[in-house]
Design a protein around this motif. Structure first.
Motif, PDB file in Angstrom:
ATOM      1  N   PRO A 166       1.142   4.037   7.955  1.00 38.78           N
ATOM      2  CA  PRO A 166       2.427   4.697   8.191  1.00 38.78           C
ATOM      3  C   PRO A 166       3.140   4.989   6.880  1.00 38.78           C
ATOM      4  O   PRO A 166       2.927   4.291   5.875  1.00 38.78           O
ATOM      5  N   ASP A 167       3.971   6.023   6.880  1.00 35.94           N
ATOM      6  CA  ASP A 167       4.705   6.374   5.663  1.00 35.94           C
ATOM      7  C   ASP A 167       5.711   5.296   5.277  1.00 35.94           C
ATOM      8  O   ASP A 167       5.946   5.056   4.089  1.00 35.94           O
ATOM      9  N   GLU A 168       6.291   4.661   6.268  1.00 38.27           N
ATOM     10  CA  GLU A 168       7.305   3.647   5.990  1.00 38.27           C
ATOM     11  C   GLU A 168       6.625   2.357   5.530  1.00 38.27           C
ATOM     12  O   GLU A 168       5.825   1.772   6.246  1.00 38.27           O
ATOM     13  N   ARG A 169       6.955   1.946   4.319  1.00 38.37           N
ATOM     14  CA  ARG A 169       6.405   0.706   3.776  1.00 38.37           C
ATOM     15  C   ARG A 169       7.354   0.199   2.694  1.00 38.37           C
ATOM     16  O   ARG A 169       8.108   0.960   2.093  1.00 38.37           O
ATOM     17  N   GLU A 170       7.299  -1.079   2.463  1.00 39.52           N
ATOM     18  CA  GLU A 170       8.089  -1.691   1.401  1.00 39.52           C
ATOM     19  C   GLU A 170       7.123  -2.272   0.382  1.00 39.52           C
ATOM     20  O   GLU A 170       6.280  -3.105   0.719  1.00 39.52           O
TER      21      GLU A 170
ATOM     22  N   LEU B  42       4.060  -3.288   5.692  1.00 36.09           N
ATOM     23  CA  LEU B  42       4.019  -2.146   6.592  1.00 36.09           C
ATOM     24  C   LEU B  42       3.507  -2.618   7.944  1.00 36.09           C
ATOM     25  O   LEU B  42       2.941  -3.695   8.074  1.00 36.09           O
TER      26      LEU B  42
END
Length: 330
Positions: A56-60, A72
């Motif tokens: 996914p594009d959302e990651r920390e 993620l």
């Protein structure tokens, strides 16, 4: 000839940095460093990285933490798939990493080394950095996390190249694509480059049959006034003390010269470095270098004398490592 996707960022970075002379050598260097005929396991490593699940594009992403961490959301199936593929790249030697909940407990606690040297570094923010013999790239990512504008990790091992690509898959563009890997040794860096603000050489010098030549190669890669960070095996003694092991040292077959810190400082000064200073020296412990489930071969504990852990099994002093910093004259 089209540029493979895994190399596009590298070519673009060399263009942006004005490394035109070196850029012309990249096709030949990449072809030699990733030669399938020479490295029979390379297709399997490449295939493993190619099969890592889409993320996914959302990651920390935390590049400034002791464990390089990417948080993620993965399904259980994706996590199992990713872990199985990452294990195909074993052994993992430099780290640790935590990628989507998969903790890669590497042979070396490379974060401990970083903790020892980081307080003495010239601030890396905005600097151009070369990491010689950087393995899978753990320290290179830490350099980016410290704000370096351009980080180039070089190491001739194609396994480390694909380990780096695997970590890149998880990191994505969180570093602004400032961190790069080229599968070459220091001898492939163009002579007289005088480009990098900081050059790291950690765990390399004792593998070089001509250590002064290595120091001069590092010097040529630095811009005038640039900083060298040198970490290597040393022995106790004065400026005349140098150990030349026999066929093996701590089971390693390619160890040549182990100077004292004082002798090493003298070598650096003879090579024209200035402001030479030892910032850390310590015996390597079996907590810092050990076998794990991600590096299942023998490690330091197996290479020490079981009756006297202050000696290697060949009878030499147990591994002691020093961090020495110096500058190329302006």
């Amino acid at each position: 000839m089209p540029i493979p996707p895994e190399h596009r960022d590298l070519y673009r970075a060399f263009l942006d940095q004005g490394l035109d002379t070196w850029l012309a050598r990249l096709p030949e260097q990449l072809a030699a460093g990733l030669d399938r005929k020479r490295y029979g396991d390379l297709p399997a490593w490449e295939k493993a990285v190619a099969k890592l699940p889409a993320l996914p594009d959302e990651r920390e992403v935390r590049l400034d933490a002791d464990t390089l961490e990417v948080e993620l959301a993965l399904t259980d199936s994706q996590r199992r798939q990713a872990e199985n593929l990452l294990r195909k790249l074993m052994p993992w030697r430099k780290g640790p990493f935590s990628l989507g909940g998969i903790h890669i407990d590497t042979e070396w606690r490379s974060d401990w080394k970083w903790q020892r040297l980081a307080p003495y570094l010239a601030p890396l923010a905005g600097r151009k950095v070369l990491d010689v013999g950087g393995g899978s790239g753990y320290h290179g990512w830490r350099m980016a996390g410290a704000g370096a504008a351009f980080v180039l990790v070089i190491d001739p091992s194609p396994r480390f190249f694909w380990q780096f690509r695997a970590v890149r898959h998880f990191v994505g563009d969180a570093d602004g694509h400032r961190t790069h890997f080229l599968p070459v040794g220091i001898e492939e860096v163009p002579e007289g480059l005088a480009f990098f603000d900081t050059v790291f050489s950690m765990g390399v010098l004792y593998h070089r049959p001509s250590p002064l030549e290595h120091l001069l190669q590092l010097k040529e890669a630095l811009r005038p006034g640039g900083e060298l960070v040198l970490e290597t095996l040393v022995v106790e003694g004065d400026e005349t003390t140098v150990l030349l092991p026999g066929e093996r040292y701590a089971a390693m077959p390619n160890v040549y010269f182990l100077p004292s810190s004082a002798a090493l400082c003298q070598w650096l000064e003879r090579c024209g470095f200035t402001d030479v200073r030892v910032v850390d020296e310590a015996v390597t412990t079996t907590d810092e270098q050990r076998a794990t489930e991600w590096m299942t071969f023998q490690s330091l504990a197996d290479f020490l004398d079981p009756e006297d852990p202050t000696r290697t099994r060949e009878g030499y002093p147990a591994p002691r490592r020093a961090v020495v910093m110096a500058n190329r004259p302006r």
